[in-house]
Write a protein that holds these residues in place. Structure first.
Motif, mmCIF file in Angstrom:
data_model
loop_
_atom_site.group_PDB
_atom_site.id
_atom_site.type_symbol
_atom_site.label_atom_id
_atom_site.label_comp_id
_atom_site.label_asym_id
_atom_site.label_seq_id
_atom_site.Cartn_x
_atom_site.Cartn_y
_atom_site.Cartn_z
ATOM 1 N N SER A 85 1.781 -0.713 -2.631
ATOM 2 C CA SER A 85 1.621 -1.857 -3.522
ATOM 3 C C SER A 85 2.921 -2.096 -4.282
ATOM 4 O O SER A 85 3.850 -1.286 -4.211
ATOM 5 C CB SER A 85 0.469 -1.616 -4.503
ATOM 6 O OG SER A 85 0.714 -0.455 -5.277
ATOM 7 N N SER A 120 -2.494 -6.581 2.119
ATOM 8 C CA SER A 120 -1.633 -6.551 0.933
ATOM 9 C C SER A 120 -1.373 -7.961 0.396
ATOM 10 O O SER A 120 -0.286 -8.511 0.569
ATOM 11 C CB SER A 120 -0.312 -5.862 1.265
ATOM 12 O OG SER A 120 -0.524 -4.556 1.745
ATOM 13 N N VAL A 165 1.765 -7.023 -5.864
ATOM 14 C CA VAL A 165 1.124 -6.878 -4.557
ATOM 15 C C VAL A 165 0.108 -5.743 -4.667
ATOM 16 O O VAL A 165 0.444 -4.648 -5.131
ATOM 17 C CB VAL A 165 2.145 -6.563 -3.455
ATOM 18 C CG1 VAL A 165 1.446 -6.349 -2.111
ATOM 19 C CG2 VAL A 165 3.175 -7.684 -3.343
ATOM 20 N N VAL A 166 -1.117 -6.020 -4.258
ATOM 21 C CA VAL A 166 -2.171 -5.013 -4.332
ATOM 22 C C VAL A 166 -2.579 -4.594 -2.921
ATOM 23 O O VAL A 166 -2.467 -5.372 -1.970
ATOM 24 C CB VAL A 166 -3.403 -5.539 -5.096
ATOM 25 C CG1 VAL A 166 -3.025 -5.901 -6.521
ATOM 26 C CG2 VAL A 166 -4.012 -6.750 -4.400
ATOM 27 N N PHE A 167 -3.041 -3.359 -2.804
ATOM 28 C CA PHE A 167 -3.524 -2.871 -1.511
ATOM 29 C C PHE A 167 -5.026 -3.086 -1.426
ATOM 30 O O PHE A 167 -5.782 -2.639 -2.296
ATOM 31 C CB PHE A 167 -3.193 -1.396 -1.336
ATOM 32 C CG PHE A 167 -3.803 -0.785 -0.103
ATOM 33 C CD1 PHE A 167 -3.500 -1.279 1.153
ATOM 34 C CD2 PHE A 167 -4.685 0.277 -0.202
ATOM 35 C CE1 PHE A 167 -4.068 -0.736 2.291
ATOM 36 C CE2 PHE A 167 -5.263 0.844 0.931
ATOM 37 C CZ PHE A 167 -4.949 0.336 2.183
#
Length: 234
Positions: A85, A120, A165-167
């Motif tokens: 992330s 992502s 940015v997130v997973f």
């Protein structure tokens, strides 16, 4: 423009394919310790493109039309591994912040997605930094937008907005009829561009001369001038 704008099919297909090949040629250079995010390049608004990335930046600038205050663009390559992330932040002149403590944001921030990477997404919140740089206003986000990594989608948003940015371990399925670029299980590839009314300070931001990321020179710029494109939908 609105605070957050999305352009689909932002670059002509041929230019986009050449850009993707060039970024793939760079490989993992400077990825260690998130080095690709602190290696940025300056491209003046009046300059002639010298490589495929600068050609893409010029075309996207014509699409965005950032206004007369914009004197140039800062660009860099975003590369993240699966499961990785990118912490929430707002873009700024990083060298200026480090040397003087002053926080200065670009006019606009933007992300061009180069491949499918549904695990992502980018999340953008309607929050900005407090004057001291130690908290967010408002303290809790009241609204936000999630943008999935879809090839040749280009998101442009106000340069002071909080984003990251997130997973997502349960991503949305990829459309099987997509013909823009193949799904990549290896690296999430993006071209990031900030539009500025002043040039960010070195050493973070420098002029591209080919000594860093020589793979980008595998696809040279074409002499064709970029043409303005339609405005995004609200």
């Amino acid at each position: 423009m609105h605070k957050i704008n999305l352009f689909e099919d932002a670059l002509p297909a041929g230019v986009f394919r050449r850009l993707v090949r060039a970024v793939q040629a760079v490989g993992t250079e400077r990825m260690e310790d998130m080095g690709s995010y602190s290696t940025t390049f300056w491209f003046p608004a009046s300059a002639a493109p010298g490589n495929i990335v600068e050609e893409s930046v010029a075309r996207l600038c014509a699409l965005v039309r950032p206004g007369a205050a914009c004197i140039g663009m800062e660009w860099w390559l975003g590369r993240l591994k699966y499961g990785q992330s990118l912490k929430f932040h707002s873009d700024r002149d990083r060298s200026l912040r480090k040397q003087t403590g002053q926080i200065v944001h670009p006019l606009w921030s933007s992300i061009l997605y180069l491949n499918h990477f549904p695990s992502s997404p980018t999340v953008i919140f309607d929050q900005v930094l407090s004057p001291d740089g130690n908290s967010w206003i408002p303290a809790q986000a009241q609204s936000g937008k999630t943008l999935h990594a879809i090839p040749n989608h280009y998101v442009v948003f106000r340069g002071d907005l909080r984003h990251g940015v997130v997973f997502d371990p349960a991503p949305l399925p990829v459309s099987p009829d997509s013909n823009q670029a193949p799904l990549s299980p290896d690296l999430r590839l993006t071209l990031l561009i900030n539009y500025w009314d002043r040039r960010p300070m070195p050493p973070n931001c420098r002029v591209y001369d080919g000594t860093i990321y020589p793979g980008l020179q595998s696809e040279l710029a074409t002499p064709a001038s970029p043409r303005p494109r339609p405005r995004p939908a609200a």
